[in-house]
Scaffold this motif. Sequence first.
Motif, PDB file in Angstrom:
ATOM      1  N   SER A   1       0.849  -1.182   0.000  1.00 11.49           N
ATOM      2  CA  SER A   1       0.000   0.000   0.000  1.00 11.49           C
ATOM      3  C   SER A   1       0.889   1.238   0.000  1.00 11.49           C
ATOM      4  CB  SER A   1      -0.897   0.017   1.231  1.00 11.49           C
ATOM      5  OG  SER A   1      -0.135   0.281   2.379  1.00 11.49           O
ATOM      6  N   PRO A   2       0.398   2.299  -0.594  1.00  4.02           N
ATOM      7  CA  PRO A   2       1.203   3.517  -0.721  1.00  4.02           C
ATOM      8  C   PRO A   2       1.532   4.122   0.631  1.00  4.02           C
ATOM      9  CG  PRO A   2      -0.724   3.591  -2.150  1.00  4.02           C
ATOM     10  CD  PRO A   2      -0.905   2.445  -1.224  1.00  4.02           C
ATOM     11  N   GLU A   3       0.728   3.786   1.625  1.00  3.96           N
ATOM     12  CA  GLU A   3       0.941   4.379   2.942  1.00  3.96           C
ATOM     13  C   GLU A   3       1.982   3.613   3.747  1.00  3.96           C
ATOM     14  OE1 GLU A   3      -2.068   3.081   2.090  1.00  3.96           O
ATOM     15  OE2 GLU A   3      -2.599   4.915   1.025  1.00  3.96           O
ATOM     16  N   HIS A   4       2.460   2.566   3.136  1.00  5.02           N
ATOM     17  CA  HIS A   4       3.354   1.697   3.892  1.00  5.02           C
ATOM     18  C   HIS A   4       4.533   2.403   4.557  1.00  5.02           C
ATOM     19  CE1 HIS A   4       5.443  -1.941   5.024  1.00  5.02           C
ATOM     20  NE2 HIS A   4       6.543  -1.321   4.654  1.00  5.02           N
ATOM     21  N   LEU A   5       5.056   3.380   3.888  1.00  3.94           N
ATOM     22  CA  LEU A   5       6.261   4.048   4.376  1.00  3.94           C
ATOM     23  C   LEU A   5       6.147   4.477   5.830  1.00  3.94           C
ATOM     24  CD1 LEU A   5       6.946   6.230   1.252  1.00  3.94           C
ATOM     25  CD2 LEU A   5       8.264   4.264   2.024  1.00  3.94           C
TER      26      LEU A   5
END
Lengths: 109, 109
Positions: B100-104
Motif C-alpha cells: 500500500s502507498p501508505e506503507h512508508l
Amino acid sequence: MTDLCPRFEGAMEIISKRWVGLILFQLLDGTKRFSEMETDLPISGRLLSDRLKMLEKEGIVERNIYSEFPVRIEYSLSEKGRALKPVIQEIQNWANDWVSPEHLNENKA
Amino acid sequence: MTDLCPRFEGAMEIISKRWVGLILFQLLDGTKRFSEMETDLPISGRLLSDRLKMLEKEGIVERNIYSEFPVRIEYSLSEKGRALKPVIQEIQNWANDWVSPEHLNENKA
DNA sequence: CCGTATCCTTTCTGATACTG
DNA sequence: CAGTATCAGAAAGGATACGG
C-alpha cells in the motif's frame, strides 16, 4: 522531493533490508526451521530473529507452530512472500550474467 | 554456513544497499544530472555521491562529462545497469500488487 | 553546478549470556 | 530447539562548510 513511487519505495524498504534477500531466497526453496536457517545464513541468531519477525509483520513470512514434542516451529512464505519469486528469480538471472562469484568482500572503496 | 549462491549474494549486496533501488529506478527513466537526482530522492548529497561512486565502481552507472560551459555531468546506466531493468520491473509489479502507498514509515516495531 | 571533507548522531550488527 | 536481553563496536546517515 521524493515522489518516485510510494509503492516502489515501500517495497524497496522491505526487500533491500540487509539479509532479507538471502532469507527469501532460502525460503523459496521450501519451509525451514530456525536452526536450519541460522546454519545456512551468514548471520547471527539475533539478526535472523529480527528479520523473521519483521517479515512476519509484513505478512511475507508465516510462522507455524507444531505442538509435538519437542515443539517444532517452521517458517514458510505466505502468498505475498511467494509473489516475490519473480523478483528473486530476476536477481538470480542478473547475478548469473553479471556478477562474478568472487565479488564478495570487494566493496570497500 | 553460507553457501546459498555466491553470485546471488554478490548481487544482493549491491542491489540491497540502501537507496540503490531508488537510484536505479530513477536512472531507468533516463539520463539524469546530480542535482536532479538530489531533488527527487530523499537522501542527502553526500549519500547520493557515495552511491553513485559505488555504482560506477561496479560498472552499473556511467558518468559522462560534457565540457561545455558550464560543465555538464550526466549519469546513466551501463549495459550492466540496464540489465537490472527486469529486476526493478518485478519489484514494481510486486509493489503494485502487495504494497500500500501508505506503507512508508510504519516499520518501527 | 557538482561534488568532497568533517563532525556528530542514529542505527545496525554481532557476541555472549540467559529463558521456556 | 527457538528464541530474547544486553552491551559495545561498526557502519550509515545528515548537516554544514568548503573547493573546482
